[in-house]
Design a protein around this motif. Structure first.
Motif, PDB file in Angstrom:
ATOM      1  N   UNK A  27      -7.058 -16.123  13.558  1.00  0.00           N
ATOM      2  CA  UNK A  27      -7.056 -15.872  14.998  1.00  0.00           C
ATOM      3  C   UNK A  27      -7.243 -14.379  15.231  1.00  0.00           C
ATOM      4  N   UNK A  28      -8.075 -14.038  16.178  1.00  0.00           N
ATOM      5  CA  UNK A  28      -8.385 -12.640  16.457  1.00  0.00           C
ATOM      6  C   UNK A  28      -8.112 -12.341  17.922  1.00  0.00           C
ATOM      7  N   UNK A  29      -7.467 -11.207  18.171  1.00  0.00           N
ATOM      8  CA  UNK A  29      -7.230 -10.747  19.534  1.00  0.00           C
ATOM      9  C   UNK A  29      -7.909  -9.404  19.741  1.00  0.00           C
ATOM     10  N   UNK A  30      -8.128  -9.035  21.002  1.00  0.00           N
ATOM     11  CA  UNK A  30      -8.810  -7.782  21.321  1.00  0.00           C
ATOM     12  C   UNK A  30      -7.941  -6.968  22.283  1.00  0.00           C
ATOM     13  N   UNK A  31      -7.647  -5.729  21.885  1.00  0.00           N
ATOM     14  CA  UNK A  31      -6.934  -4.775  22.725  1.00  0.00           C
ATOM     15  C   UNK A  31      -7.885  -3.630  23.050  1.00  0.00           C
ATOM     16  N   UNK A  32      -7.966  -3.247  24.313  1.00  0.00           N
ATOM     17  CA  UNK A  32      -8.770  -2.100  24.737  1.00  0.00           C
ATOM     18  C   UNK A  32      -7.825  -1.002  25.199  1.00  0.00           C
ATOM     19  N   UNK A  33      -8.094   0.231  24.776  1.00  0.00           N
ATOM     20  CA  UNK A  33      -7.217   1.320  25.203  1.00  0.00           C
ATOM     21  C   UNK A  33      -8.039   2.558  25.563  1.00  0.00           C
ATOM     22  N   UNK A  34      -7.566   3.226  26.624  1.00  0.00           N
ATOM     23  CA  UNK A  34      -8.093   4.525  27.051  1.00  0.00           C
ATOM     24  C   UNK A  34      -6.863   5.348  27.417  1.00  0.00           C
ATOM     25  N   UNK A  35      -6.655   5.608  28.750  1.00  0.00           N
ATOM     26  CA  UNK A  35      -5.431   6.277  29.166  1.00  0.00           C
ATOM     27  C   UNK A  35      -4.226   5.369  29.023  1.00  0.00           C
ATOM     28  N   UNK A  36      -4.452   4.059  29.012  1.00  0.00           N
ATOM     29  CA  UNK A  36      -3.430   3.038  28.762  1.00  0.00           C
ATOM     30  C   UNK A  36      -4.084   1.947  27.925  1.00  0.00           C
ATOM     31  N   UNK A  37      -3.308   0.956  27.557  1.00  0.00           N
ATOM     32  CA  UNK A  37      -3.838  -0.113  26.706  1.00  0.00           C
ATOM     33  C   UNK A  37      -3.525  -1.465  27.314  1.00  0.00           C
ATOM     34  N   UNK A  38      -4.386  -2.443  27.023  1.00  0.00           N
ATOM     35  CA  UNK A  38      -4.187  -3.791  27.552  1.00  0.00           C
ATOM     36  C   UNK A  38      -4.776  -4.810  26.584  1.00  0.00           C
ATOM     37  N   UNK A  39      -4.146  -5.969  26.523  1.00  0.00           N
ATOM     38  CA  UNK A  39      -4.657  -7.077  25.717  1.00  0.00           C
ATOM     39  C   UNK A  39      -5.726  -7.792  26.546  1.00  0.00           C
ATOM     40  N   UNK A  40      -6.988  -7.623  26.197  1.00  0.00           N
ATOM     41  CA  UNK A  40      -8.081  -8.214  26.981  1.00  0.00           C
ATOM     42  C   UNK A  40      -8.457  -9.607  26.474  1.00  0.00           C
ATOM     43  N   UNK A  41      -8.041  -9.938  25.260  1.00  0.00           N
ATOM     44  CA  UNK A  41      -8.254 -11.280  24.742  1.00  0.00           C
ATOM     45  C   UNK A  41      -7.107 -11.622  23.804  1.00  0.00           C
ATOM     46  N   UNK A  42      -6.299 -12.596  24.216  1.00  0.00           N
ATOM     47  CA  UNK A  42      -5.185 -13.042  23.374  1.00  0.00           C
ATOM     48  C   UNK A  42      -5.727 -13.620  22.066  1.00  0.00           C
TER      49      UNK A  42
END
Length: 311
Positions: free
Chosen positions: A110-125
């Motif tokens: 299983x693969x998840x995707x986190x995107x981060x810049x000034x903050x971070x967020x889980x964009x794909x569980x």
């Protein structure tokens, strides 16, 4: 089928009336034969009903054990990633490396995707749906600032949803495990390594080490960097390899340069499946098919045993 069966029974009853002594026939047939002759057809009808249900492809929400590994791809989407010292650009190189890694993994991962810049967020569980993962990577948008530490902490949250990673100084409950010992999951950090906001990435890496999670780092950029300009400002953005190597070393992982992203397949070799209980909607067609097959065999077996015929 039931109507045909009842019609056949009615005809047999009429034929039985031809005997001069019906009571004598009943006695010869035996008392137990009256219910026995109806049981095999009844089981066969139940089998037909199960077959029809199976054709409808039924599903149910059930909890079953599953073996899988989880990998979180933490991708830097800060403004510095638009530099093109890595062709065609840093962000596109990172996206290409992420897609290549996804394509190499078996369905059990299983693969998840986190995107981060000034903050971070889980964009794909974490998911095994490769199409959803590719869509999440393709839709990444560049933003301001870079918080590498936040990217690591949100990735840990995706691996351990029950834990709170707001405080980088907080230790896990109980005794911290050996760094790199968590074999059911890992984090892959794709970034140019220059932190401008958020918690210290080294402190975040220590948190990951306390949970035994390996954080593999992928450097995207060049040592010389590139001069980015905007409205009234200019900034040289360089690849901070030292920071990325420190994160990998603390968590007993490895550092990769984006040009060797194909070597990311080594990461999977360090993972080991973990059995967990998953509750999800699952198609249960096979269950009804098995019930139907078993019922047909039971019906035929009883009929052969009692009447020396299949039905």
């Amino acid at each position: 089928m039931v109507a045909i069966y009842l019609l056949v029974l009615k005809r047999k009853k009429r034929a039985a009336l031809r005997y001069t002594n019906l009571e004598l026939v009943k006695e010869a047939m035996g008392k137990g034969l009256w219910w026995r002759r109806h049981l095999p057809p009844a089981i066969l009808f139940a089998a037909l009903a199960a077959m029809l249900t199976a054709i409808a492809r039924p599903s149910a929400v059930i909890t079953l054990p599953a073996h899988h590994e989880t990998v979180i791809l933490a991708i830097d989407v800060s403004g510095s990633m638009r530099a093109n010292d890595v062709q065609p650009s840093r962000i596109e190189a990172a996206q290409a490396a992420a897609r290549a890694f996804i394509a190499q993994q078996p369905r059990s991962t299983r693969i998840g995707v986190v995107a981060f810049a000034g903050s971070a967020a889980l964009v794909q569980a974490p998911t095994s749906n490769r199409q959803d993962l590719r869509a999440a990577i393709d839709q990444l948008q560049l933003q301001h600032a870079t918080a590498v530490g936040s990217g690591i902490l949100v990735s840990l949250k995706a691996l351990f949803p029950q834990e709170d990673f707001v405080d980088v100084k907080k230790k896990p409950e109980g005794k911290p495990v050996r760094p790199g010992s968590y074999a059911a999951g890992a984090v892959i950090l794709l970034t140019d390594g220059q932190t401008t906001a958020g918690p210290d990435p080294v402190d975040a890496a220590r948190v990951a080490a306390d949970y035994g999670v390996r954080v593999y780092t992928v450097g995207v950029g060049t040592d010389s960097g590139q001069l980015l300009t905007g409205e009234g400002w200019s900034m040289r953005v360089r690849l901070d390899e030292e920071a990325l190597k420190a994160i990998a070393d603390l968590t007993r992982a490895e550092y990769f340069y984006a040009g060797s992203a194909g070597d990311l397949k080594k990461i999977y070799e360090s993972l080991r499946a973990k059995m967990v209980m998953e509750t999800k909607e699952t198609e249960i067609t096979s269950l009804f098919s098995a019930i139907a097959a078993a019922a047909v065999l039971l019906s035929a077996s009883l009929s052969l045993l009692w009447f020396n015929r299949v039905l």
